[in-house]
Design a protein around this motif. Structure first.
Motif, mmCIF file in Angstrom:
data_model
loop_
_atom_site.group_PDB
_atom_site.id
_atom_site.type_symbol
_atom_site.label_atom_id
_atom_site.label_comp_id
_atom_site.label_asym_id
_atom_site.label_seq_id
_atom_site.Cartn_x
_atom_site.Cartn_y
_atom_site.Cartn_z
ATOM 1 N N GLY A 162 -21.852 12.122 18.792
ATOM 2 C CA GLY A 162 -20.450 12.470 18.953
ATOM 3 C C GLY A 162 -19.548 11.543 18.177
ATOM 4 N N SER A 163 -19.974 10.301 18.006
ATOM 5 C CA SER A 163 -19.172 9.307 17.300
ATOM 6 C C SER A 163 -19.005 9.668 15.831
ATOM 7 N N CYS A 164 -20.118 9.938 15.146
ATOM 8 C CA CYS A 164 -20.043 10.291 13.719
ATOM 9 C C CYS A 164 -19.405 11.660 13.513
ATOM 10 N N ALA A 165 -19.781 12.614 14.357
ATOM 11 C CA ALA A 165 -19.188 13.945 14.233
ATOM 12 C C ALA A 165 -17.686 13.886 14.479
ATOM 13 N N GLY A 166 -17.272 13.062 15.439
ATOM 14 C CA GLY A 166 -15.843 12.902 15.712
ATOM 15 C C GLY A 166 -15.111 12.282 14.543
ATOM 16 N N MET A 167 -15.742 11.329 13.880
ATOM 17 C CA MET A 167 -15.125 10.707 12.708
ATOM 18 C C MET A 167 -14.873 11.742 11.626
ATOM 19 N N MET A 168 -15.875 12.551 11.354
ATOM 20 C CA MET A 168 -15.763 13.541 10.276
ATOM 21 C C MET A 168 -14.846 14.700 10.652
ATOM 22 N N ALA A 169 -14.907 15.117 11.898
ATOM 23 C CA ALA A 169 -14.136 16.288 12.311
ATOM 24 C C ALA A 169 -12.682 15.978 12.636
ATOM 25 N N HIS A 170 -12.390 14.730 13.041
ATOM 26 C CA HIS A 170 -11.039 14.414 13.487
ATOM 27 C C HIS A 170 -10.297 13.422 12.602
ATOM 28 N N HIS A 171 -11.029 12.529 11.960
ATOM 29 C CA HIS A 171 -10.352 11.444 11.248
ATOM 30 C C HIS A 171 -10.391 11.549 9.721
ATOM 31 N N TYR A 172 -11.333 12.299 9.178
ATOM 32 C CA TYR A 172 -11.386 12.432 7.721
ATOM 33 C C TYR A 172 -10.075 12.982 7.131
ATOM 34 N N PRO A 173 -9.530 14.074 7.667
ATOM 35 C CA PRO A 173 -8.293 14.601 7.060
ATOM 36 C C PRO A 173 -7.151 13.596 7.059
ATOM 37 N N SER A 174 -7.024 12.838 8.147
ATOM 38 C CA SER A 174 -5.915 11.882 8.230
ATOM 39 C C SER A 174 -6.106 10.693 7.301
ATOM 40 N N LEU A 175 -7.321 10.461 6.851
ATOM 41 C CA LEU A 175 -7.581 9.355 5.934
ATOM 42 C C LEU A 175 -6.815 9.505 4.628
ATOM 43 N N PHE A 176 -6.620 10.747 4.209
ATOM 44 C CA PHE A 176 -6.030 10.994 2.892
ATOM 45 C C PHE A 176 -4.543 11.321 2.946
ATOM 46 N N GLY A 177 -4.093 11.811 4.094
ATOM 47 C CA GLY A 177 -2.662 12.061 4.260
ATOM 48 C C GLY A 177 -2.067 12.844 3.107
ATOM 49 N N ASP A 178 -0.901 12.383 2.618
ATOM 50 C CA ASP A 178 -0.248 13.029 1.482
ATOM 51 C C ASP A 178 -0.575 12.348 0.160
ATOM 52 N N THR A 179 -1.393 11.284 0.217
ATOM 53 C CA THR A 179 -1.679 10.517 -1.000
ATOM 54 C C THR A 179 -2.740 11.177 -1.865
ATOM 55 N N ASP A 180 -3.597 11.987 -1.253
ATOM 56 C CA ASP A 180 -4.670 12.644 -1.994
ATOM 57 C C ASP A 180 -4.858 14.046 -1.441
ATOM 58 N N PRO A 181 -3.961 14.973 -1.812
ATOM 59 C CA PRO A 181 -4.025 16.325 -1.251
ATOM 60 C C PRO A 181 -5.318 17.057 -1.582
ATOM 61 N N HIS A 182 -5.928 16.721 -2.717
ATOM 62 C CA HIS A 182 -7.181 17.380 -3.088
ATOM 63 C C HIS A 182 -8.268 17.081 -2.053
ATOM 64 N N TYR A 183 -8.453 15.786 -1.763
ATOM 65 C CA TYR A 183 -9.492 15.429 -0.806
ATOM 66 C C TYR A 183 -9.070 15.719 0.633
ATOM 67 N N ARG A 184 -7.782 15.742 0.881
ATOM 68 C CA ARG A 184 -7.357 16.132 2.226
ATOM 69 C C ARG A 184 -7.772 17.578 2.500
ATOM 70 N N GLY A 185 -7.594 18.445 1.521
ATOM 71 C CA GLY A 185 -8.009 19.832 1.673
ATOM 72 C C GLY A 185 -9.512 19.963 1.871
ATOM 73 N N LYS A 186 -10.267 19.192 1.092
ATOM 74 C CA LYS A 186 -11.717 19.223 1.235
ATOM 75 C C LYS A 186 -12.145 18.653 2.591
ATOM 76 N N ALA A 187 -11.433 17.615 3.048
ATOM 77 C CA ALA A 187 -11.750 17.014 4.346
ATOM 78 C C ALA A 187 -11.448 17.980 5.485
ATOM 79 N N GLU A 188 -10.361 18.713 5.375
ATOM 80 C CA GLU A 188 -10.016 19.685 6.408
ATOM 81 C C GLU A 188 -11.047 20.811 6.468
ATOM 82 N N ALA A 189 -11.513 21.244 5.295
ATOM 83 C CA ALA A 189 -12.537 22.287 5.256
ATOM 84 C C ALA A 189 -13.834 21.800 5.884
ATOM 85 N N MET A 190 -14.185 20.546 5.613
ATOM 86 C CA MET A 190 -15.398 19.977 6.192
ATOM 87 C C MET A 190 -15.255 19.803 7.701
ATOM 88 N N ALA A 191 -14.102 19.316 8.119
ATOM 89 C CA ALA A 191 -13.867 19.079 9.543
ATOM 90 C C ALA A 191 -14.036 20.355 10.356
#
Length: 254
Positions: A80-109
């Motif tokens: 649950g710890s790793c899955a939670g990191m990827m599903a909940h925190h990856y998108p916020s890691l990139f914020g508005d600074t890297d919209p390309h990876y934010r989109g990819k992170a949201e798709a993965m999450a």
């Protein structure tokens, strides 16, 4: 019917300390009708860096995970710890600074799941073909419970294991004191927390303690051994996959 392609995120602790959990996850996923792939370029999910405030390192790790796990129908982790990191925190890691990876992170999450919740909630698994002669108790890990809502799912499947009975802890949702780097930064508090948890485990009279996160399990098994307890400790996937006769409990010699 085409089988869904599932990428198994093995996790650092499973890879280094308990590979049997990875094999158990693989077996369960295949029983649930999935085609399972284990991408070769596995690495940490980045949670230690993220929790430690090292955002740059966490982003670098997340980019690598996102790139290597793209193209699958689902990403599943026996944690649950790793899955939670990827599903909940990856998108916020990139914020508005890297919209390309934010989109990819949201798709993965959106397609990332903890193992047992994926089996039950996504694949509709209602029972397992497993046997375990014993009385177990179950610890709810913080991330799995609070970030992913993993609570009833493992208990539903455990109820179908032949010979197994469950005795609940008085406080199953209380943290075991591991918390990743928390136990290093605050060892006295961590020790008090895990000691209280072990008292709760002992009070159940159960012969086996189960959980879904290796961090919690290693912490709990270590404390149980230090206190001379004979309670066995296992990842829930090992019981559900009927692998308990193949590997010894955590922290015990074969």
């Amino acid at each position: 019917m085409t089988k869904p392609r599932v990428a198994l995120f093995v996790t650092c602790l499973v890879d280094l300390y308990r590979p049997s959990v990875g094999f158990a996850a693989l077996r369960l996923l295949e029983e649930a009708g999935c085609e399972v792939v284990v991408p070769e370029a596995q690495t940490c999910c980045g949670q230690p860096a993220f929790n430690g405030g090292d955002r740059a390192s966490a982003q670098a790790i997340a980019r690598q995970v996102i790139d290597h796990f793209a193209g699958y129908d689902y990403i599943v982790a026996p944690s649950g710890s790793c899955a939670g990191m990827m599903a909940h925190h990856y998108p916020s890691l990139f914020g508005d600074t890297d919209p390309h990876y934010r989109g990819k992170a949201e798709a993965m999450a959106a397609k990332t799941h903890e193992l047992v919740s994926f089996l039950t909630d996504v694949r509709g698994m209602e029972r397992v073909k497993a046997q375990y002669d014993g009385n177990v108790t179950y610890h709810d890990s913080c991330a799995g419970l609070r970030e992913l809502g993993v609570k009833a799912q493992p208990r539903r499947l455990l109820d179908t294991v032949e010979g197994l009975s469950v005795t609940e802890l008085a406080e199953p949702e209380i943290c075991c004191g591991f918390g990743g780097t928390f136990c290093v930064k605050y060892p006295e508090i961590s020790t008090r927390m895990v000691t209280d948890k072990i008292k709760d485990v002992t009070a159940t009279g159960a012969d086996t303690l189960l959980a879904g996160d290796m961090g919690c399990l290693l912490n709990l098994a270590g404390r149980l051994r230090r206190e001379g307890s004979d309670v066995h400790v296992r990842h829930v996937a090992e019981v559900l996959a009927d692998m308990t006769r193949e590997v010894p409990p955590i922290g015990e010699a074969s």
